[in-house]
Write a protein that holds these residues in place. Sequence first.
Motif, PDB file in Angstrom:
ATOM      1  N   ARG A 161       0.859  -1.193   0.000  1.00  0.00           N
ATOM      2  CA  ARG A 161       0.000   0.000   0.000  1.00  0.00           C
ATOM      3  C   ARG A 161       0.885   1.229   0.000  1.00  0.00           C
ATOM      4  O   ARG A 161       2.032   1.186   0.422  1.00  0.00           O
ATOM      5  CB  ARG A 161      -0.899   0.011   1.234  1.00  0.00           C
ATOM      6  N   LEU A 162       0.326   2.337  -0.433  1.00  0.00           N
ATOM      7  CA  LEU A 162       1.022   3.617  -0.398  1.00  0.00           C
ATOM      8  C   LEU A 162       0.597   4.382   0.840  1.00  0.00           C
ATOM      9  O   LEU A 162      -0.598   4.515   1.099  1.00  0.00           O
ATOM     10  CB  LEU A 162       0.689   4.453  -1.638  1.00  0.00           C
ATOM     11  N   ALA A 163       1.551   4.883   1.598  1.00  0.00           N
ATOM     12  CA  ALA A 163       1.263   5.760   2.739  1.00  0.00           C
ATOM     13  C   ALA A 163       1.342   7.183   2.217  1.00  0.00           C
ATOM     14  O   ALA A 163       2.337   7.581   1.636  1.00  0.00           O
ATOM     15  CB  ALA A 163       2.273   5.518   3.854  1.00  0.00           C
ATOM     16  N   ILE A 164       0.277   7.952   2.451  1.00  0.00           N
ATOM     17  CA  ILE A 164       0.177   9.281   1.855  1.00  0.00           C
ATOM     18  C   ILE A 164      -0.191  10.315   2.904  1.00  0.00           C
ATOM     19  O   ILE A 164      -0.986  10.036   3.794  1.00  0.00           O
ATOM     20  CB  ILE A 164      -0.909   9.278   0.749  1.00  0.00           C
ATOM     21  N   ASN A 165       0.367  11.509   2.794  1.00  0.00           N
ATOM     22  CA  ASN A 165       0.006  12.704   3.545  1.00  0.00           C
ATOM     23  C   ASN A 165       0.310  12.599   5.040  1.00  0.00           C
ATOM     24  O   ASN A 165      -0.528  12.158   5.822  1.00  0.00           O
ATOM     25  CB  ASN A 165      -1.470  13.055   3.344  1.00  0.00           C
ATOM     26  N   PRO A 166       1.483  13.046   5.451  1.00  0.00           N
ATOM     27  CA  PRO A 166       1.848  12.953   6.869  1.00  0.00           C
ATOM     28  C   PRO A 166       0.929  13.729   7.813  1.00  0.00           C
ATOM     29  O   PRO A 166       0.874  13.436   8.995  1.00  0.00           O
ATOM     30  CB  PRO A 166       3.267  13.503   6.917  1.00  0.00           C
ATOM     31  N   PHE A 167       0.182  14.709   7.300  1.00  0.00           N
ATOM     32  CA  PHE A 167      -0.687  15.504   8.168  1.00  0.00           C
ATOM     33  C   PHE A 167      -2.066  14.869   8.350  1.00  0.00           C
ATOM     34  O   PHE A 167      -2.815  15.238   9.229  1.00  0.00           O
ATOM     35  CB  PHE A 167      -0.805  16.933   7.653  1.00  0.00           C
ATOM     36  N   HIS A 168      -2.411  13.942   7.490  1.00  0.00           N
ATOM     37  CA  HIS A 168      -3.646  13.158   7.602  1.00  0.00           C
ATOM     38  C   HIS A 168      -3.313  11.776   7.048  1.00  0.00           C
ATOM     39  O   HIS A 168      -3.713  11.416   5.943  1.00  0.00           O
ATOM     40  CB  HIS A 168      -4.772  13.814   6.805  1.00  0.00           C
ATOM     41  N   PRO A 169      -2.507  10.995   7.802  1.00  0.00           N
ATOM     42  CA  PRO A 169      -1.943   9.763   7.249  1.00  0.00           C
ATOM     43  C   PRO A 169      -2.966   8.694   6.909  1.00  0.00           C
ATOM     44  O   PRO A 169      -3.738   8.269   7.753  1.00  0.00           O
ATOM     45  CB  PRO A 169      -0.972   9.282   8.329  1.00  0.00           C
ATOM     46  N   LEU A 170      -2.951   8.314   5.648  1.00  0.00           N
ATOM     47  CA  LEU A 170      -3.808   7.246   5.161  1.00  0.00           C
ATOM     48  C   LEU A 170      -2.972   6.282   4.330  1.00  0.00           C
ATOM     49  O   LEU A 170      -1.932   6.646   3.795  1.00  0.00           O
ATOM     50  CB  LEU A 170      -4.932   7.803   4.285  1.00  0.00           C
ATOM     51  N   ALA A 171      -3.452   5.066   4.210  1.00  0.00           N
ATOM     52  CA  ALA A 171      -2.852   4.078   3.324  1.00  0.00           C
ATOM     53  C   ALA A 171      -3.810   3.882   2.146  1.00  0.00           C
ATOM     54  O   ALA A 171      -5.025   3.859   2.323  1.00  0.00           O
ATOM     55  CB  ALA A 171      -2.634   2.765   4.058  1.00  0.00           C
TER      56      ALA A 171
END
Length: 92
Positions: free
Chosen positions: A20-30
């Motif tokens: 999976r891709l981990a995206i957006n350190p301020f609203h972390p989602l996979a």
Amino acid sequence: MTVGDLIDALSAFDRDTTARLAINPFHPLAHRMGSVTQSVDEHGRPVVYIAESPEAEQFPLPPAVAVVLTWQGPVEAPPRRRRGATGSDNGQ
């Protein structure tokens, strides 16, 4: 990161492991990964793009993963205070 860097990093894991891709350190989602395609960047150099899955399903990123990615520091639960009794015994 190059394709070779990505292959080297992924080669340490079992080929059947979900990626999976981990995206957006301020609203972390996979995000589930979908197709992979190649194009060129603004300088005419080849670039490989990994697209999100057509289902576009997102998952909360486990806090431990955000810590490893240095997107957040380790967090400990606040200490618990002992709570007093509730209710009234009406003087009895």
